[in-house]
Design a protein around this motif. Structure first.
Motif, PDB file in Angstrom:
ATOM      1  N   ILE A 143       0.825  -1.205   0.000  1.00 37.77           N
ATOM      2  CA  ILE A 143       0.000   0.000   0.000  1.00 37.77           C
ATOM      3  C   ILE A 143       0.861   1.258   0.000  1.00 37.77           C
ATOM      4  CG2 ILE A 143      -1.809   1.271   1.217  1.00 37.77           C
ATOM      5  CD1 ILE A 143      -2.736  -1.343  -0.029  1.00 37.77           C
ATOM      6  N   VAL A 144       1.944   1.273   0.769  1.00 32.91           N
ATOM      7  CA  VAL A 144       2.761   2.485   0.886  1.00 32.91           C
ATOM      8  C   VAL A 144       3.860   2.557  -0.167  1.00 32.91           C
ATOM      9  CG1 VAL A 144       2.304   2.634   3.345  1.00 32.91           C
ATOM     10  CG2 VAL A 144       4.353   1.466   2.566  1.00 32.91           C
ATOM     11  N   GLY A 145       3.852   1.641  -1.131  1.00 33.29           N
ATOM     12  CA  GLY A 145       4.739   1.785  -2.275  1.00 33.29           C
ATOM     13  C   GLY A 145       6.022   0.988  -2.230  1.00 33.29           C
ATOM     14  N   ILE A 146       6.274   0.234  -1.159  1.00 33.49           N
ATOM     15  CA  ILE A 146       7.516  -0.527  -1.083  1.00 33.49           C
ATOM     16  C   ILE A 146       7.527  -1.632  -2.141  1.00 33.49           C
ATOM     17  CG2 ILE A 146       8.991  -1.919   0.388  1.00 33.49           C
ATOM     18  CD1 ILE A 146       8.758   0.992   1.217  1.00 33.49           C
ATOM     19  N   SER A 147       6.438  -2.358  -2.270  1.00 34.96           N
ATOM     20  CA  SER A 147       6.371  -3.410  -3.286  1.00 34.96           C
ATOM     21  C   SER A 147       6.449  -2.823  -4.693  1.00 34.96           C
ATOM     22  CB  SER A 147       5.077  -4.216  -3.120  1.00 34.96           C
ATOM     23  OG  SER A 147       5.068  -4.901  -1.885  1.00 34.96           O
ATOM     24  N   ALA A 148       5.825  -1.654  -4.889  1.00 33.20           N
ATOM     25  CA  ALA A 148       5.916  -1.009  -6.197  1.00 33.20           C
ATOM     26  C   ALA A 148       7.350  -0.612  -6.507  1.00 33.20           C
ATOM     27  CB  ALA A 148       5.001   0.209  -6.235  1.00 33.20           C
ATOM     28  N   GLY A 149       8.088  -0.114  -5.507  1.00 31.86           N
ATOM     29  CA  GLY A 149       9.483   0.235  -5.725  1.00 31.86           C
ATOM     30  C   GLY A 149      10.340  -0.970  -6.041  1.00 31.86           C
ATOM     31  N   ALA A 178      15.436   2.222  -1.840  1.00 29.28           N
ATOM     32  CA  ALA A 178      15.314   3.600  -2.325  1.00 29.28           C
ATOM     33  C   ALA A 178      13.963   4.188  -1.954  1.00 29.28           C
ATOM     34  CB  ALA A 178      15.515   3.631  -3.846  1.00 29.28           C
ATOM     35  N   MET A 179      12.916   3.377  -2.032  1.00 32.03           N
ATOM     36  CA  MET A 179      11.596   3.860  -1.655  1.00 32.03           C
ATOM     37  C   MET A 179      11.537   4.189  -0.163  1.00 32.03           C
ATOM     38  SD  MET A 179       8.612   4.582  -2.840  1.00 32.03           S
ATOM     39  CE  MET A 179       8.544   3.735  -4.405  1.00 32.03           C
ATOM     40  N   VAL A 180      12.160   3.360   0.669  1.00 33.59           N
ATOM     41  CA  VAL A 180      12.189   3.648   2.101  1.00 33.59           C
ATOM     42  C   VAL A 180      12.915   4.965   2.370  1.00 33.59           C
ATOM     43  CG1 VAL A 180      13.138   2.892   4.319  1.00 33.59           C
ATOM     44  CG2 VAL A 180      11.981   1.251   2.843  1.00 33.59           C
ATOM     45  N   ALA A 181      14.036   5.176   1.683  1.00 29.54           N
ATOM     46  CA  ALA A 181      14.791   6.412   1.896  1.00 29.54           C
ATOM     47  C   ALA A 181      13.961   7.638   1.513  1.00 29.54           C
ATOM     48  CB  ALA A 181      16.091   6.367   1.089  1.00 29.54           C
ATOM     49  N   ILE A 203       1.534   6.103  -1.036  1.00 32.30           N
ATOM     50  CA  ILE A 203       0.532   5.826  -2.075  1.00 32.30           C
ATOM     51  C   ILE A 203       0.855   6.610  -3.346  1.00 32.30           C
ATOM     52  CG2 ILE A 203      -1.901   6.109  -2.659  1.00 32.30           C
ATOM     53  CD1 ILE A 203      -2.550   5.554   0.277  1.00 32.30           C
ATOM     54  N   GLY A 204       1.259   7.870  -3.171  1.00 34.36           N
ATOM     55  CA  GLY A 204       1.627   8.659  -4.348  1.00 34.36           C
ATOM     56  C   GLY A 204       2.860   8.123  -5.053  1.00 34.36           C
ATOM     57  N   LEU A 205       3.869   7.711  -4.285  1.00 32.75           N
ATOM     58  CA  LEU A 205       5.076   7.164  -4.898  1.00 32.75           C
ATOM     59  C   LEU A 205       4.800   5.826  -5.579  1.00 32.75           C
ATOM     60  CD1 LEU A 205       7.745   7.987  -2.164  1.00 32.75           C
ATOM     61  CD2 LEU A 205       7.405   9.115  -4.366  1.00 32.75           C
ATOM     62  N   ALA A 206       3.867   5.048  -5.032  1.00 33.56           N
ATOM     63  CA  ALA A 206       3.490   3.800  -5.690  1.00 33.56           C
ATOM     64  C   ALA A 206       2.904   4.071  -7.071  1.00 33.56           C
ATOM     65  CB  ALA A 206       2.493   3.033  -4.821  1.00 33.56           C
ATOM     66  N   ALA A 207       2.116   5.142  -7.191  1.00 37.93           N
ATOM     67  CA  ALA A 207       1.572   5.505  -8.504  1.00 37.93           C
ATOM     68  C   ALA A 207       2.689   5.907  -9.468  1.00 37.93           C
ATOM     69  CB  ALA A 207       0.563   6.640  -8.342  1.00 37.93           C
ATOM     70  N   LEU A 290      11.488  -0.406   9.093  1.00 36.13           N
ATOM     71  CA  LEU A 290      11.120  -0.095   7.709  1.00 36.13           C
ATOM     72  C   LEU A 290      12.030  -0.823   6.728  1.00 36.13           C
ATOM     73  CD1 LEU A 290      10.363   3.730   7.954  1.00 36.13           C
ATOM     74  CD2 LEU A 290       8.707   1.911   7.523  1.00 36.13           C
ATOM     75  N   LEU A 291      13.331  -0.822   7.001  1.00 41.91           N
ATOM     76  CA  LEU A 291      14.269  -1.496   6.096  1.00 41.91           C
ATOM     77  C   LEU A 291      14.066  -3.011   6.117  1.00 41.91           C
ATOM     78  CD1 LEU A 291      17.555   0.520   6.755  1.00 41.91           C
ATOM     79  CD2 LEU A 291      16.116   0.586   4.710  1.00 41.91           C
ATOM     80  N   LEU A 292      13.806  -3.570   7.298  1.00 45.02           N
ATOM     81  CA  LEU A 292      13.606  -5.016   7.383  1.00 45.02           C
ATOM     82  C   LEU A 292      12.341  -5.434   6.653  1.00 45.02           C
ATOM     83  CD1 LEU A 292      14.405  -7.760   8.488  1.00 45.02           C
ATOM     84  CD2 LEU A 292      13.207  -7.191  10.606  1.00 45.02           C
ATOM     85  N   GLY A 293      11.253  -4.698   6.851  1.00 46.19           N
ATOM     86  CA  GLY A 293      10.027  -5.020   6.118  1.00 46.19           C
ATOM     87  C   GLY A 293      10.200  -4.864   4.623  1.00 46.19           C
ATOM     88  N   ALA A 294      10.942  -3.839   4.211  1.00 49.54           N
ATOM     89  CA  ALA A 294      11.196  -3.653   2.783  1.00 49.54           C
ATOM     90  C   ALA A 294      12.027  -4.793   2.216  1.00 49.54           C
ATOM     91  CB  ALA A 294      11.906  -2.315   2.554  1.00 49.54           C
ATOM     92  N   ALA A 295      13.032  -5.253   2.980  1.00 47.25           N
ATOM     93  CA  ALA A 295      13.860  -6.360   2.505  1.00 47.25           C
ATOM     94  C   ALA A 295      13.042  -7.639   2.367  1.00 47.25           C
ATOM     95  CB  ALA A 295      15.028  -6.578   3.475  1.00 47.25           C
ATOM     96  N   ALA A 296      12.167  -7.913   3.347  1.00 48.01           N
ATOM     97  CA  ALA A 296      11.339  -9.117   3.266  1.00 48.01           C
ATOM     98  C   ALA A 296      10.418  -9.071   2.055  1.00 48.01           C
ATOM     99  CB  ALA A 296      10.527  -9.267   4.553  1.00 48.01           C
ATOM    100  N   ALA A 297       9.772  -7.928   1.833  1.00 49.35           N
ATOM    101  CA  ALA A 297       8.885  -7.811   0.675  1.00 49.35           C
ATOM    102  C   ALA A 297       9.658  -7.897  -0.633  1.00 49.35           C
ATOM    103  CB  ALA A 297       8.114  -6.495   0.750  1.00 49.35           C
ATOM    104  N   ALA A 298      10.853  -7.287  -0.679  1.00 49.48           N
ATOM    105  CA  ALA A 298      11.637  -7.292  -1.914  1.00 49.48           C
ATOM    106  C   ALA A 298      12.139  -8.692  -2.250  1.00 49.48           C
ATOM    107  CB  ALA A 298      12.817  -6.329  -1.780  1.00 49.48           C
TER     108      ALA A 298
END
Length: 382
Positions: A143-149, A178-181, A203-207, A290-298
């Protein structure tokens, strides 16, 4: 008349002696047993509640483990085993057979099932970490764009450097970090991260990432476009043992990294100021989560593509089963069950199979997402 005078004098002497005599200290009172009894009763109730929570967590974990075993069996056995003896299925799953059994079970079905299980576990972990940190059930990596990034980074590698070793994994990790940063930089206000702004900016960055991926698709050739589109939908078909190894190593590393964050997340759940008063390094804990969740999703996205809404639903389901305090740990098997069940249905459900796994998770997750928004009344916190 002398007698009253004598009586009066004697009375005065007695009163004087009584007033000047040292006062005897009062005997010490016995301590009131009521406060100690109340403390003991409260402690006993807390211990009983903890034991009940532990038993419930153990029971739910056992049920989820049994569900995973059953789904693994369905994934291996459904679809027919023509030409393969029944007693060869289990040995073939572990690479102890050759020929047709090895090809069908060990090289095709077993990697697919394990990829679904492990990717679901990673998606569940990432979503639960974000929801626990931001204290919002809508705040998940997809939702917050991490998966989109991470998807944008992986698609870039698929188009321009497809032969790069571990290129998709590195591209997905780079895109998510990069999205987390960017999220941390843009959502900071008055020296602290505003979680409400973080969600909206995400949400905006995901778009923006979605538009970038669409642009890359217009540049790709027909074969590359087909590959990227199937990957973007989210599917575990075509998973191999290299991908399974990546997912297993990533899940183990993420679980080890998440263990020390449990206490910090519990403190952050009551607010940043109180957490800081308890000795929690709020900024470091938030960035690490935030970084750990981003790494797991990535990591999950790099192998299966962005399978949508798994991270959104795993945490709330786990919280309903065992409570919010234990939801992060239990979201791992819950996510695994969701993706593995969706993949079995995507392969064998009548009228709709075969379809990519992400199609079914989106069909189930999107209505839940709408319901989650509608049930939050006008007075609910952001």
């Amino acid at each position: 008349m002398p007698e009253p005078t004598t009586s009066t004098a004697e009375g005065r002497q007695r009163r004087t002696a009584r007033d000047t005599a040292p006062h005897a200290s009062p005997s010490p009172r016995a301590p009131d047993p009521a406060p100690d009894a109340a403390v003991a009763l409260t402690a006993r109730r807390l211990r009983d509640a903890r034991r009940r929570a532990n038993r419930r967590t153990l029971l739910v974990a056992c049920v989820l483990a049994a569900a995973l075993v059953g789904l693994l069996a369905c994934s291996l056995l459904l679809g027919g085993l023509r030409g393969i003896a029944g007693q060869d299925v289990v040995p073939a799953a572990f690479g102890r057979r050759t020929g047709l059994a090895d090809y069908v079970v060990h090289r095709i079905r077993m990697p697919r099932a394990l990829a679904a299980l492990l990717s679901g576990a990673l998606f569940g972990l990432s979503g639960a970490l974000y929801q626990r940190l931001i204290r919002n059930p809508l705040a998940t990596p997809d939702i917050v764009g991490i998966s989109a990034g991470s998807g944008a980074g992986a698609v870039t590698v698929l188009l321009f450097a497809a032969e790069l070793p571990f290129g998709v994994e590195l591209g997905a990790l780079g895109g998510s970090f990069a999205m987390v940063a960017v999220l941390l930089a843009l959502s900071r206000r008055a020296g602290r991260v505003d979680t409400y702004r973080l969600v909206l900016i995400g949400i905006g960055l995901a778009a923006v990432c979605t538009a970038y991926v669409d642009y890359l698709l217009t540049m790709a050739g027909e074969q590359s476009r087909t590959q990227m589109l199937r990957w973007l939908v989210g599917s575990v078909s075509g998973a191999d043992w290299d991908g399974v190894t990546t997912l297993a190593a990533g899940l183990a590393a993420c679980l080890l990294a998440a263990a020390p964050l449990g206490r910090a997340l519990g403190a952050l759940a009551v607010g940043d100021q109180l957490a800081a008063g308890l000795g929690t390094r709020v900024g470091a804990a938030r960035t690490a989560t935030l970084l750990l969740g981003a790494a797991a999703a990535a990591l999950a996205t790099s192998v299966t593509g962005p399978i949508g809404f798994v991270s959104l639903v795993s945490g709330p389901i786990a919280a309903r089963l065992v409570g919010a305090d234990r939801a992060v740990g239990l979201a791992v098997p819950v996510g695994a069950v969701i993706v593995l069940a969706a993949d079995v249905a995507a392969q064998h459900a009548p009228q709709i199979s075969p379809v990519p796994t992400g199609v079914l998770t989106a069909l189930l997750g999107a209505p839940y997402f709408v319901w989650l928004i509608l049930r939050r009344g006008p007075g609910a916190p952001s």
